[in-house]
Design a protein around this motif. Structure first.
Motif, PDB file in Angstrom:
ATOM      1  N   ILE A  52       3.538   5.673   4.243  1.00  0.00           N
ATOM      2  CA  ILE A  52       3.942   5.614   5.271  1.00  0.00           C
ATOM      3  C   ILE A  52       5.127   5.797   4.995  1.00  0.00           C
ATOM      4  CG2 ILE A  52       2.925   2.672   5.150  1.00  0.00           C
ATOM      5  CD1 ILE A  52       5.892   1.614   3.915  1.00  0.00           C
ATOM      6  N   GLY A  53       5.796   6.908   4.214  1.00  0.00           N
ATOM      7  CA  GLY A  53       7.272   7.256   4.560  1.00  0.00           C
ATOM      8  C   GLY A  53       7.402   8.106   3.431  1.00  0.00           C
ATOM      9  N   SER A  54       8.341   9.281   3.672  1.00  0.00           N
ATOM     10  CA  SER A  54       8.728  10.430   2.645  1.00  0.00           C
ATOM     11  C   SER A  54      10.098  10.813   3.476  1.00  0.00           C
ATOM     12  CB  SER A  54       7.411  11.452   2.459  1.00  0.00           C
ATOM     13  OG  SER A  54       7.468  12.341   4.236  1.00  0.00           O
ATOM     14  N   GLY A  55      10.383  10.970   2.379  1.00  0.00           N
ATOM     15  CA  GLY A  55      11.399  12.286   2.214  1.00  0.00           C
ATOM     16  C   GLY A  55      12.010  13.488   1.279  1.00  0.00           C
ATOM     17  N   PHE A  63       9.964  12.200  -2.058  1.00  0.00           N
ATOM     18  CA  PHE A  63       9.849  11.230  -1.797  1.00  0.00           C
ATOM     19  C   PHE A  63       8.504  10.749  -1.459  1.00  0.00           C
ATOM     20  CE2 PHE A  63      13.735  12.262  -4.347  1.00  0.00           C
ATOM     21  CZ  PHE A  63      13.588  11.437  -5.643  1.00  0.00           C
ATOM     22  N   GLU A  64       7.769   9.833  -1.935  1.00  0.00           N
ATOM     23  CA  GLU A  64       6.731   9.269  -1.015  1.00  0.00           C
ATOM     24  C   GLU A  64       6.945   7.982  -0.916  1.00  0.00           C
ATOM     25  OE1 GLU A  64       3.838  12.592  -0.373  1.00  0.00           O
ATOM     26  OE2 GLU A  64       4.015  12.396  -2.670  1.00  0.00           O
ATOM     27  N   LEU A  65       6.247   7.287  -0.602  1.00  0.00           N
ATOM     28  CA  LEU A  65       5.792   5.835  -0.302  1.00  0.00           C
ATOM     29  C   LEU A  65       4.501   4.991  -0.255  1.00  0.00           C
ATOM     30  CD1 LEU A  65       7.194   2.440  -1.080  1.00  0.00           C
ATOM     31  CD2 LEU A  65       7.518   2.892   1.285  1.00  0.00           C
ATOM     32  N   TYR A  66       3.494   4.437  -0.961  1.00  0.00           N
ATOM     33  CA  TYR A  66       2.614   4.146  -0.135  1.00  0.00           C
ATOM     34  C   TYR A  66       2.711   2.417  -0.533  1.00  0.00           C
ATOM     35  CZ  TYR A  66       0.897   9.475  -1.678  1.00  0.00           C
ATOM     36  OH  TYR A  66       0.981  10.223  -1.257  1.00  0.00           O
ATOM     37  N   VAL A  67       1.993   2.148   0.511  1.00  0.00           N
ATOM     38  CA  VAL A  67       1.667   0.385   0.664  1.00  0.00           C
ATOM     39  C   VAL A  67       0.477   0.143   0.693  1.00  0.00           C
ATOM     40  CG1 VAL A  67       2.609  -1.508   1.978  1.00  0.00           C
ATOM     41  CG2 VAL A  67       4.003   0.656   1.372  1.00  0.00           C
ATOM     42  N   ALA A  69      -2.243  -3.132   1.808  1.00  0.00           N
ATOM     43  CA  ALA A  69      -2.094  -3.964   3.311  1.00  0.00           C
ATOM     44  C   ALA A  69      -2.152  -4.813   2.153  1.00  0.00           C
ATOM     45  CB  ALA A  69      -3.759  -3.813   3.858  1.00  0.00           C
ATOM     46  N   ASN A  70      -2.129  -5.689   1.039  1.00  0.00           N
ATOM     47  CA  ASN A  70      -2.166  -6.224   0.402  1.00  0.00           C
ATOM     48  C   ASN A  70      -0.758  -6.438  -0.134  1.00  0.00           C
ATOM     49  OD1 ASN A  70      -1.825  -4.690  -1.751  1.00  0.00           O
ATOM     50  ND2 ASN A  70      -3.278  -5.574  -3.381  1.00  0.00           N
ATOM     51  N   GLY A  71      -0.209  -5.192   0.179  1.00  0.00           N
ATOM     52  CA  GLY A  71       1.626  -5.736   0.040  1.00  0.00           C
ATOM     53  C   GLY A  71       1.665  -5.323  -1.448  1.00  0.00           C
ATOM     54  N   SER A  72       0.890  -4.396  -2.291  1.00  0.00           N
ATOM     55  CA  SER A  72       1.080  -3.061  -3.076  1.00  0.00           C
ATOM     56  C   SER A  72       2.141  -2.563  -2.902  1.00  0.00           C
ATOM     57  CB  SER A  72      -0.320  -3.000  -4.494  1.00  0.00           C
ATOM     58  OG  SER A  72      -0.847  -2.110  -3.342  1.00  0.00           O
ATOM     59  N   TRP A  73       2.940  -1.906  -3.524  1.00  0.00           N
ATOM     60  CA  TRP A  73       3.884   0.057  -2.933  1.00  0.00           C
ATOM     61  C   TRP A  73       3.736   0.410  -4.476  1.00  0.00           C
ATOM     62  CZ3 TRP A  73       7.908   0.383  -5.856  1.00  0.00           C
ATOM     63  CH2 TRP A  73       8.826  -0.327  -5.937  1.00  0.00           C
ATOM     64  N   THR A  74       3.838   2.169  -4.364  1.00  0.00           N
ATOM     65  CA  THR A  74       4.532   3.240  -5.233  1.00  0.00           C
ATOM     66  C   THR A  74       5.127   3.760  -4.522  1.00  0.00           C
ATOM     67  OG1 THR A  74       1.562   2.947  -6.498  1.00  0.00           O
ATOM     68  CG2 THR A  74       2.460   4.343  -6.702  1.00  0.00           C
ATOM     69  N   LEU A  75       6.539   4.378  -5.460  1.00  0.00           N
ATOM     70  CA  LEU A  75       7.116   5.253  -5.166  1.00  0.00           C
ATOM     71  C   LEU A  75       6.776   5.945  -6.223  1.00  0.00           C
ATOM     72  CD1 LEU A  75       9.257   6.056  -3.349  1.00  0.00           C
ATOM     73  CD2 LEU A  75      10.746   5.203  -4.762  1.00  0.00           C
ATOM     74  N   LEU A  86       5.424   9.377 -11.368  1.00  0.00           N
ATOM     75  CA  LEU A  86       5.686   7.730 -10.633  1.00  0.00           C
ATOM     76  C   LEU A  86       7.449   7.034 -10.068  1.00  0.00           C
ATOM     77  CD1 LEU A  86       3.728   4.424 -10.198  1.00  0.00           C
ATOM     78  CD2 LEU A  86       4.103   4.528 -12.076  1.00  0.00           C
ATOM     79  N   ILE A  87       7.284   6.665  -9.990  1.00  0.00           N
ATOM     80  CA  ILE A  87       9.144   6.388  -9.703  1.00  0.00           C
ATOM     81  C   ILE A  87       9.475   4.569 -10.124  1.00  0.00           C
ATOM     82  CG2 ILE A  87      11.094   5.740  -8.517  1.00  0.00           C
ATOM     83  CD1 ILE A  87      10.436   9.324  -9.988  1.00  0.00           C
ATOM     84  N   GLY A  88       8.015   4.062  -9.399  1.00  0.00           N
ATOM     85  CA  GLY A  88       7.995   2.751  -9.544  1.00  0.00           C
ATOM     86  C   GLY A  88       6.813   2.094  -8.585  1.00  0.00           C
ATOM     87  N   SER A  89       6.386   0.930  -8.721  1.00  0.00           N
ATOM     88  CA  SER A  89       5.363  -0.250  -7.967  1.00  0.00           C
ATOM     89  C   SER A  89       5.135  -1.341  -8.518  1.00  0.00           C
ATOM     90  CB  SER A  89       4.721   1.092  -8.177  1.00  0.00           C
ATOM     91  OG  SER A  89       3.511   0.073 -10.324  1.00  0.00           O
ATOM     92  N   GLY A  90       5.051  -1.888  -7.334  1.00  0.00           N
ATOM     93  CA  GLY A  90       5.142  -3.416  -7.674  1.00  0.00           C
ATOM     94  C   GLY A  90       4.374  -4.310  -5.953  1.00  0.00           C
ATOM     95  N   GLU A  91       4.771  -5.336  -6.298  1.00  0.00           N
ATOM     96  CA  GLU A  91       3.842  -5.963  -5.284  1.00  0.00           C
ATOM     97  C   GLU A  91       4.958  -6.423  -4.225  1.00  0.00           C
ATOM     98  OE1 GLU A  91       0.475  -6.309  -5.285  1.00  0.00           O
ATOM     99  OE2 GLU A  91       0.586  -5.687  -7.284  1.00  0.00           O
ATOM    100  N   ALA A  92       4.400  -7.661  -2.735  1.00  0.00           N
ATOM    101  CA  ALA A  92       5.078  -7.903  -2.254  1.00  0.00           C
ATOM    102  C   ALA A  92       5.932  -7.206  -1.102  1.00  0.00           C
ATOM    103  CB  ALA A  92       6.058  -9.666  -2.473  1.00  0.00           C
ATOM    104  N   TRP A  93       5.444  -5.834  -1.259  1.00  0.00           N
ATOM    105  CA  TRP A  93       6.300  -5.084  -0.389  1.00  0.00           C
ATOM    106  C   TRP A  93       6.210  -5.599   1.692  1.00  0.00           C
ATOM    107  CZ3 TRP A  93       9.489  -1.155  -0.873  1.00  0.00           C
ATOM    108  CH2 TRP A  93       9.838  -0.212   0.811  1.00  0.00           C
ATOM    109  N   GLU A  94       7.229  -5.667   2.004  1.00  0.00           N
ATOM    110  CA  GLU A  94       7.420  -6.016   3.141  1.00  0.00           C
ATOM    111  C   GLU A  94       8.521  -5.364   4.636  1.00  0.00           C
ATOM    112  OE1 GLU A  94       8.822 -10.067   3.990  1.00  0.00           O
ATOM    113  OE2 GLU A  94       7.096 -11.311   1.944  1.00  0.00           O
ATOM    114  N   PRO A  95       8.388  -4.922   5.466  1.00  0.00           N
ATOM    115  CA  PRO A  95       7.217  -5.494   6.134  1.00  0.00           C
ATOM    116  C   PRO A  95       5.666  -4.328   6.257  1.00  0.00           C
ATOM    117  CG  PRO A  95       8.339  -4.175   7.726  1.00  0.00           C
ATOM    118  CD  PRO A  95       8.723  -4.769   6.597  1.00  0.00           C
ATOM    119  N   LEU A  96       4.460  -5.340   6.191  1.00  0.00           N
ATOM    120  CA  LEU A  96       3.677  -4.581   6.506  1.00  0.00           C
ATOM    121  C   LEU A  96       2.926  -3.827   6.478  1.00  0.00           C
ATOM    122  CD1 LEU A  96       0.727  -7.748   4.981  1.00  0.00           C
ATOM    123  CD2 LEU A  96       1.916  -5.751   3.105  1.00  0.00           C
ATOM    124  N   PRO A  97       1.674  -2.709   6.516  1.00  0.00           N
ATOM    125  CA  PRO A  97       1.981  -1.831   7.819  1.00  0.00           C
ATOM    126  C   PRO A  97       1.277  -2.643   8.623  1.00  0.00           C
ATOM    127  CG  PRO A  97       2.130  -0.429   5.435  1.00  0.00           C
ATOM    128  CD  PRO A  97       2.204  -2.961   5.051  1.00  0.00           C
TER     129      PRO A  97
END
Length: 105
Positions: A52-55, A63-67, A69-75, A86-97
């Motif tokens: 959903i974004g990169s820089g 750096f790339e951010l993957y999200v 639809a259920n709110g999981s994310w990976t950087l 892998l820099i980090g990952s988790g749950e509950a990303w907001e706002p959802l794409p």
């Protein structure tokens, strides 16, 4: 969850992991890394995550951010050679794409 997610992405088997743990000191050695195309494909296929974004950092690291639809994310951080770590990952990303974002990829 972070290490488990990356082990699935990297395609390591339990036997490979057990062998490496027994053969090495289990202390942390840095983030897990693999080929960027493989990692991005596994994030999409296994976790339903889309970028959903990169820089681009001044150092040349992407750096790339993957999200998902259920709110999981990976950087991820990708060096110019195409290796992603892998820099980090988790749950509950907001706002959802939005659903349109996922349909476009």
């Amino acid at each position: 969850m972070t290490l488990g997610k990356f082990l699935m992405i990297a395609g390591l088997t339990g036997a490979t992991l057990a062998t490496s743990v027994l053969a090495q000191n289990p202390s942390p050695r840095g983030p897990p890394c693999a080929d960027r195309d493989h990692v991005a494909g596994q994030l999409r296929e296994t976790f339903g995550e889309r970028m959903i974004g990169s820089g681009l950092a001044e150092s040349g690291v992407l750096f790339e951010l993957y999200v998902g639809a259920n709110g999981s994310w990976t950087l991820l951080a990708t060096v110019p050679t195409g290796r992603s770590c892998l820099i980090g990952s988790g749950e509950a990303w907001e706002p959802l794409p939005t659903p349109e974002h996922f349909a476009a990829q």
